[in-house]
Design a protein around this motif. Structure first.
Motif, PDB file in Angstrom:
ATOM      1  N   ASP A 232       0.617  -1.184  -0.238  1.00  0.00           N
ATOM      2  CA  ASP A 232      -0.008  -0.085   0.032  1.00  0.00           C
ATOM      3  C   ASP A 232       0.792   1.043  -0.512  1.00  0.00           C
ATOM      4  OD1 ASP A 232      -2.174  -1.529  -0.134  1.00  0.00           O
ATOM      5  OD2 ASP A 232      -3.030  -0.926   2.455  1.00  0.00           O
ATOM      6  N   ILE A 235       2.762   1.784  -3.261  1.00  0.00           N
ATOM      7  CA  ILE A 235       1.099   2.051  -4.413  1.00  0.00           C
ATOM      8  C   ILE A 235       1.093   3.563  -4.140  1.00  0.00           C
ATOM      9  CG2 ILE A 235      -0.564   2.052  -5.459  1.00  0.00           C
ATOM     10  CD1 ILE A 235       1.165   0.444  -6.477  1.00  0.00           C
ATOM     11  N   LYS A 236       0.827   4.019  -3.227  1.00  0.00           N
ATOM     12  CA  LYS A 236       0.709   5.209  -2.734  1.00  0.00           C
ATOM     13  C   LYS A 236       1.738   6.086  -2.998  1.00  0.00           C
ATOM     14  CE  LYS A 236       0.354   8.508   1.384  1.00  0.00           C
ATOM     15  NZ  LYS A 236       0.371   8.720   3.031  1.00  0.00           N
ATOM     16  N   LEU A 238       3.616   5.427  -5.330  1.00  0.00           N
ATOM     17  CA  LEU A 238       4.368   5.921  -6.896  1.00  0.00           C
ATOM     18  C   LEU A 238       3.287   6.738  -7.574  1.00  0.00           C
ATOM     19  CD1 LEU A 238       5.801   2.189  -7.071  1.00  0.00           C
ATOM     20  CD2 LEU A 238       7.189   4.878  -7.474  1.00  0.00           C
ATOM     21  N   SER A 239       2.122   6.895  -6.803  1.00  0.00           N
ATOM     22  CA  SER A 239       0.967   6.891  -7.834  1.00  0.00           C
ATOM     23  C   SER A 239       1.256   7.558  -8.749  1.00  0.00           C
ATOM     24  CB  SER A 239       0.240   7.397  -6.247  1.00  0.00           C
ATOM     25  OG  SER A 239      -0.261   8.474  -5.864  1.00  0.00           O
ATOM     26  N   LYS A 241       2.811   8.684 -10.872  1.00  0.00           N
ATOM     27  CA  LYS A 241       3.614   8.300 -12.100  1.00  0.00           C
ATOM     28  C   LYS A 241       3.361   7.040 -12.120  1.00  0.00           C
ATOM     29  CE  LYS A 241       7.190  11.325 -12.643  1.00  0.00           C
ATOM     30  NZ  LYS A 241       8.780  11.506 -12.691  1.00  0.00           N
ATOM     31  N   PRO A 242       1.639   6.722 -11.855  1.00  0.00           N
ATOM     32  CA  PRO A 242       1.548   5.119 -12.192  1.00  0.00           C
ATOM     33  C   PRO A 242       1.576   4.277 -14.078  1.00  0.00           C
ATOM     34  CG  PRO A 242      -0.980   6.611 -12.911  1.00  0.00           C
ATOM     35  CD  PRO A 242       1.069   7.487 -12.546  1.00  0.00           C
ATOM     36  N   ASN A 243       2.603   3.489 -13.050  1.00  0.00           N
ATOM     37  CA  ASN A 243       2.670   2.536 -14.157  1.00  0.00           C
ATOM     38  C   ASN A 243       2.172   0.718 -14.459  1.00  0.00           C
ATOM     39  OD1 ASN A 243       4.529   0.172 -15.755  1.00  0.00           O
ATOM     40  ND2 ASN A 243       4.450   2.459 -16.647  1.00  0.00           N
ATOM     41  N   GLU A 244       1.245   0.656 -15.032  1.00  0.00           N
ATOM     42  CA  GLU A 244       0.929  -0.494 -14.988  1.00  0.00           C
ATOM     43  C   GLU A 244       1.777  -2.281 -14.991  1.00  0.00           C
ATOM     44  OE1 GLU A 244      -0.875  -4.866 -15.671  1.00  0.00           O
ATOM     45  OE2 GLU A 244      -0.169  -3.605 -17.321  1.00  0.00           O
ATOM     46  N   THR A 246       5.088  -1.506 -13.515  1.00  0.00           N
ATOM     47  CA  THR A 246       5.593  -1.308 -12.473  1.00  0.00           C
ATOM     48  C   THR A 246       4.783  -1.289 -11.337  1.00  0.00           C
ATOM     49  OG1 THR A 246       6.878   0.507 -13.622  1.00  0.00           O
ATOM     50  CG2 THR A 246       6.790  -0.173 -11.519  1.00  0.00           C
ATOM     51  N   ASN A 247       3.951  -1.800 -11.292  1.00  0.00           N
ATOM     52  CA  ASN A 247       2.503  -2.210 -10.127  1.00  0.00           C
ATOM     53  C   ASN A 247       2.774  -3.220 -10.842  1.00  0.00           C
ATOM     54  OD1 ASN A 247       2.690   0.139  -9.571  1.00  0.00           O
ATOM     55  ND2 ASN A 247       0.429   0.894 -10.329  1.00  0.00           N
TER      56      ASN A 247
END
Length: 424
Positions: A232, A235-236, A238-239, A241-244, A246-247
């Motif tokens: 969590d 993700i918080k 890196l939100s 610059k979200p990257n599918e 990377t996630n």
């Protein structure tokens, strides 16, 4: 390098999405063994005149590696039809290649690294394909006990997965680093052991001989990290610059069970004497990260970042530094530091599910000197700690059959002891 354009159609592909027809070979006059043997040039030279190639023979499952004169005519695998334009590697492939270069920096000539490098192009293309199709999975690691400098359980990742660790690190580091406080040390560019020692020394010198020092440690830190909380937080942070992709890799890495099918190289007796909170074998469900992985190191900074900000912003402790789970707080008021102990304990338990090590809470005068990262720090100077000197002597006089490794270890200890030039 010799070549000849031959048009053909084929539809069969193997599990690596590779397909080819046995085109035979030629020394420039005519083609031989067409339909029975296939020879494919690689991009790797053996010397000025020769280059490496792979060949396969009809009725034989082996893939052979040879080097031949560049004037010979062998097949070339068409990776992309460029309609006369020069081929360009995908951005993802370039990222993976850089990650490979980073991963091999301190693992050059190990067996796993050499195996990977021997088929470098194929390995990187396979990884590229797995990442694009979201079929990547981690391979089993090697579990063993390391006795120096302290007894620890290590689960070493396969070199292939180390490449992915560096790939992920390169993608997220610059974003995460901006979230960290200035005085969190370790796994950060320009902020390693020596930087941390010098910063804490400057804190002690700034506060003077009447200052108090509070040292704290977290009980079984790496094995107590809650993977859901860690996920969590990542993700918080890196939100923005979200990257599918990377996630996807974050989830794969964080929730991976490193003990699944792991190869145990140390005998069971090696675990005798290792505290239960120092082993993934006895960690709580959905808790624990393997010590030694690059991702575990950067994830440790992410996990303790809320605590860092709490100490700096809420508790107003300006002279604070942390290296992994070793914390130092310096202040002229003893009561302020005493109050910090309970506040930090409560914050950790409530927000991070962590526990202060009850036997490693130390509050003392700064002028008596205190240990930090192998150094002994006074407001007036720095000396090398006893354990560092002991380990250096063992390294220096113990000897090692691998002279290059011995040289690197001695140089590493010399760089650590360099801070002792600040005389007391």
């Amino acid at each position: 390098m010799g070549f000849k354009n031959i048009s053909c159609k084929f539809t069969e592909k193997d599990s690596a999405n590779f397909s080819a027809l046995p085109g035979g070979y030629s020394d420039g006059s005519s083609f031989d063994n067409v339909g029975d043997n296939g020879f494919w040039w690689s991009a790797t030279e053996n010397d000025t005149n020769n280059a490496w190639n792979r060949n396969m023979n009809s009725g034989n499952a082996n893939v052979n590696r040879n080097n031949n004169n560049k004037s010979n005519l062998h097949s070339v695998r068409c990776v992309q039809d460029c309609y006369g334009k020069p081929a360009r590697a995908s951005h993802l492939f370039k990222e993976l290649h850089q990650a490979y270069l980073d991963a091999r920096r301190n693992k050059r000539n190990t067996i796993n690294q050499l195996k990977f490098e021997r088929n470098l192009e194929v390995e990187l293309l396979l990884l590229c394909n797995e990442l694009e199709n979201r079929t990547y999975d981690l391979l089993p690691g090697i579990c063993f006990i390391n006795e120096k400098p302290v007894k620890r359980e290590i689960i070493a990742a396969d070199f292939r997965d180390r490449v992915i660790h560096h790939f992920l690190y390169n993608r997220i580091y610059s974003i995460l680093d901006k979230k960290f406080i200035y005085d969190s040390y370790g796994c950060r560019v320009g902020r390693g052991t020596l930087f941390g020692i010098n910063r804490v020394y400057n804190f002690a010198r700034k506060c003077g001989k009447d200052a108090w020092v509070l040292k704290l440690d977290i009980q079984g830190f790496f094995m107590a990290i809650n993977r859901h909380i860690l996920h969590d937080l990542l993700i918080k942070y890196l939100s923005a610059k979200p990257n599918e992709l990377t996630n996807y890799l974050i989830e794969k890495t964080v929730f991976n069970n490193p003990l699944k099918n792991a190869l145990f190289k140390s005998p069971k007796s090696s675990w005798v004497g290792l505290p239960l909170d120092k082993s993934l074998i006895t960690s709580k469900p959905n808790c624990g990260l393997p010590i030694g992985n690059l991702t575990s190191q950067i994830f440790a900074n992410v996990y303790l970042n809320p605590l860092d900000h709490f100490i700096k912003r809420e508790l107003k402790i300006n002279c604070y530094g942390r290296y992994v789970d070793d914390m130092v707080l310096i202040n002229n008021d003893k009561e302020i530091l005493l109050n910090c102990i309970n506040r930090i304990r409560e914050f950790m338990q409530e927000n991070l599910k962590l526990t202060l090590h009850p036997k490693k809470i130390k509050l003392q005068r700064a002028n008596k000197g205190f240990a930090f990262l192998g150094a002994y720090i006074y407001p007036t100077g720095i000396t090398a700690g006893k354990r560092l000197i002991k380990n250096f002597k063992e390294c220096l006089f113990g000897g090692d059959d691998n002279h290059e490794l011995q040289r690197q270890r001695v140089q590493s200890y010399l760089s650590q002891i360099d801070f002792s030039k600040k005389s007391v």
